[in-house]
Design a protein around this motif. Structure first.
Motif, mmCIF file in Angstrom:
data_model
loop_
_atom_site.group_PDB
_atom_site.id
_atom_site.type_symbol
_atom_site.label_atom_id
_atom_site.label_comp_id
_atom_site.label_asym_id
_atom_site.label_seq_id
_atom_site.Cartn_x
_atom_site.Cartn_y
_atom_site.Cartn_z
ATOM 1 N N ARG A 92 0.833 -1.218 0.000
ATOM 2 C CA ARG A 92 0.000 0.000 0.000
ATOM 3 C C ARG A 92 0.859 1.256 0.000
ATOM 4 O O ARG A 92 0.540 2.233 -0.662
ATOM 5 C CB ARG A 92 -0.987 -0.014 1.179
ATOM 6 N N SER A 97 -4.132 -0.057 -3.496
ATOM 7 C CA SER A 97 -5.185 0.232 -2.509
ATOM 8 C C SER A 97 -5.585 -1.060 -1.801
ATOM 9 O O SER A 97 -5.270 -2.161 -2.257
ATOM 10 C CB SER A 97 -6.410 0.827 -3.205
ATOM 11 N N SER A 295 -9.376 4.272 9.387
ATOM 12 C CA SER A 295 -9.236 5.401 8.458
ATOM 13 C C SER A 295 -7.789 5.871 8.399
ATOM 14 O O SER A 295 -7.252 6.165 7.330
ATOM 15 C CB SER A 295 -10.124 6.564 8.912
ATOM 16 N N PHE A 296 -7.164 5.922 9.555
ATOM 17 C CA PHE A 296 -5.765 6.350 9.658
ATOM 18 C C PHE A 296 -4.867 5.397 8.879
ATOM 19 O O PHE A 296 -4.043 5.806 8.067
ATOM 20 C CB PHE A 296 -5.381 6.367 11.145
ATOM 21 N N ASN A 299 -5.769 5.258 5.102
ATOM 22 C CA ASN A 299 -5.883 6.553 4.428
ATOM 23 C C ASN A 299 -7.210 6.710 3.698
ATOM 24 O O ASN A 299 -7.258 7.078 2.523
ATOM 25 C CB ASN A 299 -4.744 6.742 3.420
ATOM 26 N N TYR A 302 -12.500 9.738 7.333
ATOM 27 C CA TYR A 302 -12.929 9.467 8.709
ATOM 28 C C TYR A 302 -14.450 9.538 8.808
ATOM 29 O O TYR A 302 -15.089 10.311 8.088
ATOM 30 C CB TYR A 302 -12.300 10.482 9.668
ATOM 31 N N GLN A 341 -9.250 13.942 14.678
ATOM 32 C CA GLN A 341 -9.759 13.715 13.318
ATOM 33 C C GLN A 341 -11.283 13.789 13.234
ATOM 34 O O GLN A 341 -11.819 14.208 12.228
ATOM 35 C CB GLN A 341 -9.301 12.338 12.806
#
Ligand code: NIG
Ligand code: FE
Length: 409
Positions: A92, A97, A295-296, A299, A302, A341
């Motif tokens: 990644r 992805s 999400s972190f 990427n 959020y 976030q």
């Protein structure tokens, strides 16, 4: 009787009949300059130092300058797995992805291959080690999913491991059947047969053996459709399994409305959320759960927690601890992420990680708040100016001591 004295701030006090929602999340109940008494494994009494009743005490813990709060409630994890996926992590970084990796046979199916090969005892020992690591990071209740077996034999192996963890470790643990995590490669051209296997064989067998509490489906393009999810949830409900589902991670395909229709306890992920999805949640009991670690790490966007809270809804936060999309089970970091976030205040984030997390896995009668009679599963922090320092110091934790079932760890 144990007594904790001079607590600078005692957080999430009071009784909670329901998840805390909307505006109420902003006003987390807490007591400054507090005491807390523990009898056996339970919270016995608490209040302001100035109101402390005279009581015979065996042991005093002085918490001057420190914060005391309930241990974290992590309502969404995939703690049982066979191996890390560091190679995919590097793929990644080099531009692939998550979805592209999955299409090449990596992703969940990679974990499935490894898990099927691994013997049950090793799987258990590895999971137990991870669970102890998470407890040391302040997690005092946890939900754990299957979903890397994708056959009756290997899903059973995962669920038996979770059952052994429940016996071995005295914190609330809930087990979720996630056989509908992906279509296994032997059913690649026959997905109906796999769904039939889940509905007709796995659910009845595992429910009868009391190996799971919840039924989960990864409702997502390329995984399971909304109507497939509904079929599986209906089958699970027949056997008393409460729905708790993965929806809206990469695409909003209508899974939330369907999950609400089937009285799901929670809908988890919600990185892609449209207005109809929020409308579907309003005035219903299904709890939205955000997983910011995912999400972190991937990427991806959020979860729009502000829109959720501002719509008057509750929200819980959890780690999603798993080898593919969130290889960290650190709730302290998730609480920081919620603030940084998701733009949740420290009050909202702590509520989301304690009492609301407890509701999102149905353990709120036992834990998740400072309430008389609940389990004495407590975090005692280092000396801090205020609880704001808990999320503020991201990537670290502020835990000095833990009390688990009334005992200092
Ligand atoms: O919650 N989204 C589906 N399941 C996991 C990821 C599983 C994996 O990649 O191994 C999740 O993100
Ligand atoms: Fe997950």
């Amino acid at each position: 009787m144990k007594l904790i004295t001079n607590i600078h701030q005692l957080l999430v006090t009071g009784t909670y009949e329901k998840p805390v929602k909307g505006n109420d999340m902003a006003t987390m109940p807490y007591i400054s300059n507090a005491y807390l008494m523990i009898k056996d494994d339970r919270i016995y009494q608490y209040g302001k130092m100035s109101d402390m009743p005279p009581t015979a005490i065996d042991e005093v813990i002085d918490a001057t300058g420190k914060i005391v709060l309930p241990m974290w409630c992590d309502s969404h994890t995939h703690l049982v797995y066979a191996a890390g996926r560091e190679n995919e992590f590097v793929d990644r970084i080099n531009g692939l992805s998550y979805e592209e990796i999955a299409q090449r046979g990596g992703g969940i199916l990679n974990s499935v291959e490894r898990l099927r090969e691994l013997d049950e005892d090793t799987l258990y020992e590895d999971a137990l080690k991870r669970l102890h690591e998470l407890i040391a990071l302040g997690t005092g209740a946890i939900e754990i999913k299957s979903g890397y077996g994708l056959s009756t034999e290997s899903e059973g192996k995962m669920l038996r491991v979770i059952a052994r963890l429940k016996k071995q470790v005295d914190i609330p643990i809930k087990a979720t059947l996630l056989a509908a995590h992906a279509i296994p490669k032997e059913y690649k051209d026959n997905r109906l047969k796999y769904i039939q296997l889940i509905v007709e064989e796995m659910i009845p067998a595992f429910a009868k053996a009391n190996l799971c509490d919840f039924i989960d489906v990864f409702c997502e393009s390329g995984y399971f459709t909304v109507s497939e999810m509904e079929e599986i949830l209906i089958a699970g409900k027949k056997y008393g399994l409460v729905p708790k589902v993965h929806v809206n991670q990469f695409n909003a395909i209508g899974g939330i409305q369907a999950a609400v229709n089937h009285q799901a306890l929670s809908v988890d992920h919600l990185e892609e959320l449209n207005a109809e999805d929020i409308d579907a949640l309003v005035n219903n009991a299904t709890i939205p759960v955000a997983l910011p670690g995912c999400s972190f790490f991937l990427n991806i966007p959020y979860t729009p927690a502000r829109r959720i809270i501002d719509a008057g809804l509750p929200i819980a936060i959890a780690t999603d601890y798993n080898p593919g999309s969130s290889p960290s089970g650190n709730m302290n970091f998730v609480v920081s992420q919620a603030c940084i976030q998701l733009k949740m205040t420290p009050e909202e984030a702590i509520i989301a990680a304690t009492i609301n997390g407890a509701f999102a896995m149905d353990v709120a009668s036992q834990t998740g708040s400072i309430t008389k009679g609940k389990k004495a599963n407590l975090i005692i922090t280092k000396p801090l100016d205020s609880f704001y320092a808990i999320p503020y110091r991201f990537g670290q934790h502020q835990i000095e001591q833990l009390i688990l079932n009334g005992k200092l760890l």
